[in-house]
Design an enzyme around this catalytic site. Structure first.
Site, PDB file in Angstrom:
ATOM      1  N   ALA A  41       0.856  -1.197   0.000  1.00 55.17           N
ATOM      2  CA  ALA A  41       0.000   0.000   0.000  1.00 55.17           C
ATOM      3  C   ALA A  41       0.884   1.236   0.000  1.00 55.17           C
ATOM      4  O   ALA A  41       2.016   1.197   0.477  1.00 55.17           O
ATOM      5  CB  ALA A  41      -0.895   0.001   1.237  1.00 55.17           C
ATOM      6  N   CYS A  42       0.368   2.310  -0.583  1.00 54.84           N
ATOM      7  CA  CYS A  42       1.110   3.585  -0.568  1.00 54.84           C
ATOM      8  C   CYS A  42       0.105   4.732  -0.523  1.00 54.84           C
ATOM      9  O   CYS A  42      -1.089   4.517  -0.748  1.00 54.84           O
ATOM     10  CB  CYS A  42       2.032   3.685  -1.781  1.00 54.84           C
ATOM     11  SG  CYS A  42       1.183   3.865  -3.344  1.00 54.84           S
ATOM     12  N   PRO A  43       0.567   5.953  -0.213  1.00 59.13           N
ATOM     13  CA  PRO A  43      -0.384   7.050   0.011  1.00 59.13           C
ATOM     14  C   PRO A  43      -1.303   7.344  -1.176  1.00 59.13           C
ATOM     15  O   PRO A  43      -2.489   7.563  -1.003  1.00 59.13           O
ATOM     16  CB  PRO A  43       0.520   8.254   0.303  1.00 59.13           C
ATOM     17  CG  PRO A  43       1.806   7.679   0.759  1.00 59.13           C
ATOM     18  CD  PRO A  43       1.949   6.378   0.047  1.00 59.13           C
TER      19      PRO A  43
END
Lengths: 101, 258
Positions: free
Chosen positions: A8-10
């Site tokens: 996951a990433c922003p």
């Protein structure tokens, strides 16, 4: 060895999928069976089932943010890795964290 | 020594058979080293070898480059470009083509499923990471770049967007735009991106609307995912012609490489 991972990433349009691809591409070289759940802009894809979670030797959380549904996992088996480490040297991540002892 | 490139798309699978002999013969006449790279299929072969075109395995729709390195590289490119233009879809066919929104009209194979705006600038001076992000924000949103710049900076605060050595991909979802917008700043001098991966020479900023469509997300993720494939990152870094660079980016956004 069975590994499950969550990436996951922003923003959810780049690192999430890049890290997932990097893990999947390298897993076979290390004799690792891997399933990767992505939590990106398209929502949760390839979601890990309770069967996957119960049968995994290790759980890799590859993220720079808090992931969704974290409480599913057994804290003992969790390894946190930064996205940058996976993109920089995924082989090293497998060598350090995904070896049978 | 500088590398020169000719970028082209394969339209006719039989073109390889027609050009193989000529390219092989010409390659041996120059002092420079000439290679053909099939970027789509991650294959590379030296044109001075008679089986080069077979090794490259060109298939319809493949994106390729002929790269030339050596003292007579420019001349070699000049000569070979004519042959390529006859048999393949040459990208930078005219010297005055620019990084523009019209490239897909000229080369329909590069058209994207969702409308995309394109901007390019070549750094003329040494830039810091902050100056580069400011420049990218100004290219994308010239009226009010501040908000976009803050969005880029906030994203960098989570983690560096340097995604492979030499290339940074600052990306945000942003309220002020309706379409995917890509802005590129190329810099000969390295920009310290405060990343473990080292300095960058190419920054590709991606701004997508805050409520993106499925196509828009796919277009953006195709680019990022392809960056880890084969020679993609190297080709982006080495390609200096802005139109060729745009063609590479559009190609990588339009599909996932095999």
């Amino acid at each position: 060895m069975k590994i499950i991972a969550v990436t996951a990433c922003p923003t959810g349009i780049a690192h999430t999928y890049m890290a997932a691809d990097a893990l999947i591409k390298s897993a076979h070289k290390h004799n690792v069976q891997i399933k990767v759940e992505t939590q990106g802009a398209m929502g949760i894809e390839n979601q890990l089932t309770s069967y996957d979670i119960n049968h995994a030797d290790k759980i890799l959380i590859v993220s720079d943010i808090e992931i969704e549904q974290f409480s599913r996992f057994d804290l003992k088996n969790i390894i946190r890795v930064s996205i940058e480490d996976v993109l920089l040297d995924v082989e090293k991540v497998f060598l350090i964290h995904c070896r049978k002892r | 020594m500088n590398e020169y490139q000719i970028t082209f798309l394969v339209e006719d699978i039989n073109a390889s058979a027609r050009t193989a002999k000529t390219l092989h013969r010409l390659a041996k006449k120059f002092k420079s080293t000439l290679c053909i790279i099939n970027i789509t299929r991650n294959r590379k072969a030296e044109l001075s070898k008679s089986v080069a075109m077979l090794q490259a395995g060109l298939v319809k729709g493949d994106l390729c480059q002929i790269i030339v390195v050596g003292i007579d590289a420019e001349l070699a490119c000049f000569v070979i470009k004519n042959i390529i233009a006859e048999h393949y879809r040459l990208i930078g066919a005219c010297i005055n083509y620019q990084f523009s929104n019209q490239l897909a009209d000229r080369v329909p194979e590069l058209s994207l499923p969702s409308k995309t705006q394109w901007h390019y600038a070549k750094a003329q001076t040494k830039l810091t990471k902050f100056e580069c992000l400011k420049g990218l924000a100004q290219l994308i949103h010239p009226e009010h770049p501040e908000e976009l710049m803050i969005a880029f900076i906030k994203r960098e605060e989570y983690s560096s967007t340097c995604i492979t050595p030499g290339i940074a991909l600052p990306h945000v979802m942003f309220d002020g735009i309706d379409h995917i917008t890509v802005a590129v700043i190329a810099s000969d001098t390295p920009i310290d991106w405060m990343s473990k991966m080292g300095a960058v020479h190419l920054t590709i900023a991606l701004a997508i609307p805050t409520k993106p469509t499925h196509e828009q997300i796919l277009t953006a993720t195709n680019l990022s995912r392809n960056l880890l494939c084969g020679q993609v990152a190297e080709r982006l870094l080495m390609t200096k012609n802005s139109v060729d660079l745009q063609a590479l980016l559009m190609y990588f956004m339009s599909r996932l490489l095999p």
